[in-house]
Design a protein around this motif. Structure first.
Motif, PDB file in Angstrom:
ATOM      1  N   TRP A 136       1.171  -1.285  -0.189  1.00  0.00           N
ATOM      2  CA  TRP A 136      -0.170  -0.158  -0.082  1.00  0.00           C
ATOM      3  C   TRP A 136       1.020   1.098  -0.050  1.00  0.00           C
ATOM      4  O   TRP A 136       0.667   2.357   0.423  1.00  0.00           O
ATOM      5  N   GLU A 138       2.622   4.816  -1.361  1.00  0.00           N
ATOM      6  CA  GLU A 138       1.236   5.604  -2.317  1.00  0.00           C
ATOM      7  C   GLU A 138       1.834   5.405  -3.920  1.00  0.00           C
ATOM      8  O   GLU A 138       0.758   5.654  -4.230  1.00  0.00           O
ATOM      9  N   ASN A 144      -3.473   6.779   0.180  1.00  0.00           N
ATOM     10  CA  ASN A 144      -3.976   6.302   1.246  1.00  0.00           C
ATOM     11  C   ASN A 144      -3.347   6.599   2.424  1.00  0.00           C
ATOM     12  O   ASN A 144      -2.393   7.368   2.542  1.00  0.00           O
ATOM     13  N   HIS A 163      -8.973   9.550  -1.453  1.00  0.00           N
ATOM     14  CA  HIS A 163      -8.561   8.855  -2.470  1.00  0.00           C
ATOM     15  C   HIS A 163      -7.754   8.680  -3.809  1.00  0.00           C
ATOM     16  O   HIS A 163      -8.965   9.639  -4.362  1.00  0.00           O
ATOM     17  N   HIS A 168     -11.305   2.923  -4.237  1.00  0.00           N
ATOM     18  CA  HIS A 168     -11.611   3.316  -2.487  1.00  0.00           C
ATOM     19  C   HIS A 168     -12.650   4.868  -2.417  1.00  0.00           C
ATOM     20  O   HIS A 168     -12.542   4.765  -1.141  1.00  0.00           O
ATOM     21  N   TRP A 171     -13.962   4.243   1.367  1.00  0.00           N
ATOM     22  CA  TRP A 171     -13.562   4.412   2.552  1.00  0.00           C
ATOM     23  C   TRP A 171     -12.689   5.884   2.819  1.00  0.00           C
ATOM     24  O   TRP A 171     -12.875   6.599   2.016  1.00  0.00           O
ATOM     25  N   CYS A 173      -9.245   6.304   5.432  1.00  0.00           N
ATOM     26  CA  CYS A 173      -7.962   5.776   6.669  1.00  0.00           C
ATOM     27  C   CYS A 173      -7.532   7.502   7.179  1.00  0.00           C
ATOM     28  O   CYS A 173      -7.842   8.432   7.101  1.00  0.00           O
ATOM     29  N   SER A 193      -8.976   2.334   9.649  1.00  0.00           N
ATOM     30  CA  SER A 193      -9.802   2.066   8.219  1.00  0.00           C
ATOM     31  C   SER A 193     -11.222   1.885   8.485  1.00  0.00           C
ATOM     32  O   SER A 193     -11.458   1.236   8.798  1.00  0.00           O
TER      33      SER A 193
END
Length: 429
Positions: A136, A138, A144, A163, A168, A171, A173, A193
């Motif tokens: 994950w 960037e 993210n 995001h 995403h 979502w 985070c 998250s």
């Protein structure tokens, strides 16, 4: 059209559905190069710019290959974050589970090593590829809460369509980096998250405070280990003559005899017993001890001489300085601040005073005491090749820099004027 809100975090706290719609509009307009209803937050806008330069496709769900389970277990066993998992769990998991969030811990390479919390949210995370062993970073999956804090070296909350990758958008985070309290090296990122509708703006402060508790626990563990090594060192040094030091496996000093105390002695990357050349001491002999090394200094002083110094700033998250010369070769990983200061000295070869460096870094020449403290730490491992009054590389040193292919990716965490100029097509004042 209704008047645009001024703060997306405040909007998300009061109306998550509206926040999601506004952010979707902002993202679409910004990526199309059009005027936006409201500007993206600076940390998000800068991340989007990095993604566009790096060629990350905002409409493609990019998933890197998962690490095999055996590699995940190996990384878990050797992770410097493993000892502070109880701190992270105690501080985050009880609330995260009730609030339908998950806690994710990734290593410095952006690989997900631990993932715990609400079972239903874990299943949704699987659908995003947010799995154990996933990458994950960037520059792999876009803006993210794991990859972006690692790049900017600070806590970041990413709401919905902030995001970069469209899939995403449902979502949210909140992630904070965990750094080595001894030298500022990035160890990993802790992230909370979950679905947008369950997230609150205060989550970021909560996650960051727990990350700082973890760093405090790491500091306590380090001090305790040095105390144990000091007990071993006392009788050893008592029966030796000459200059000697006892250090732990990473070079942190437990005790010295016959020589000035320095908090850390830079060891070779893979130290072994025998005669070695160390930058702070010169020629010496390394002898293994339980939990560390006995460093017995020779009579030869650390020479300054001609040397080739390579300052590697090409990566987005990790930087180092490597020195090679007639007396030997070694390298040292740099904290964000030290990378910044050495870049400034490499650009200004004539040298910079403490006040000038303070102006460069902080925009305030009065902060020269802070600069002197940092430069004192730099000189502990690079002192043989640095002069002061003003601070500069020695005239005999050949200094090279490895820089990012795109100048705009230079030291993303830095706000120093010279660094900003370097990002703008390599301009140097």
């Amino acid at each position: 059209m209704a008047k645009a809100p001024r703060d997306v975090t405040q909007l998300a706290a009061t109306d998550t559905a509206l926040a999601a719609r506004v952010l979707s509009e902002v993202r679409s307009a910004a990526l199309a190069g059009q005027r936006t209803r409201m500007p993206p937050r600076p940390v998000i806008g800068q991340s989007w710019e990095r993604m566009l330069r790096g060629g990350v496709d905002p409409d493609r769900d990019v998933r890197a290959g998962l690490l095999p389970r055996e590699e995940v277990e190996r990384r878990r066993e050797t992770s410097p974050l493993r000892p502070v998992l109880p701190v992270l769990r105690q501080g985050l998991l009880s609330v995260a589970d009730v609030a339908h969030h998950i806690m994710v811990v990734a290593d410095a390479d952006g690989r997900v090593l631990w993932r715990e919390g609400s079972p239903s949210v874990l299943r949704r995370a699987d659908g995003l590829g947010f799995e154990l062993g996933a990458d994950w970073r960037e520059d792999v999956v876009g803006t993210n809460g794991v990859g972006t804090p690692a790049v900017v070296r600070g806590p970041v909350q990413v709401f919905a369509s902030e995001h970069f990758v469209r899939s995403h958008a449902a979502w949210t985070c909140a992630g904070a980096p965990i750094t080595d309290p001894r030298d500022g090296r990035l160890l990993g990122v802790v992230d909370v998250s979950g679905p947008l509708e369950t997230m609150h703006p205060a989550t970021l402060a909560w996650v960051d405070s727990v990350a700082k508790l973890a760093e405090a626990r790491l500091r306590e563990r380090h001090l305790a280990s040095l105390e144990r090594l000091r007990a071993v060192a006392a009788p050893v040094l008592a029966r030796l003559g000459g200059r000697a030091a006892v250090v732990d496996r990473d070079g942190w000093t437990a005790a010295v005899a016959g020589m000035p105390y320095t908090p850390r002695i830079v060891l070779p990357k893979s130290p072994s017993a025998g005669r070695r050349w160390l930058p702070a001491i010169g020629l010496c002999r390394l002898e293994p001890l339980a939990g560390g090394w006995l460093v017995r200094a020779g009579e030869e002083p650390a020479g300054q001489g001609a040397a080739r110094i390579v300052l590697d700033l090409a990566g987005p998250r990790r930087w180092s300085v490597a020195v090679s010369g007639g007396a030997g070769s070694w390298s040292h990983e740099l904290s964000p601040r030290h990378a910044e200061l050495l870049y400034l000295l490499a650009v200004h070869r004539a040298g910079r005073s403490a006040a000038e460096l303070a102006e460069d870094v902080f925009g305030d020449p009065a902060r020269r005491v802070t600069v002197r403290a940092e430069m004192s730490r730099v000189r502990r491992y690079l002192g043989a090749f640095l002069e002061h009054r003003p601070y500069r590389f020695g005239q005999d040193a050949e200094v090279e820099m490895a820089l990012p292919e795109d100048p705009r990716d230079l030291l993303p965490h830095s706000t120093a004027r010279t660094v900003r100029n370097g990002r703008e097509g390599g301009r140097v004042p």
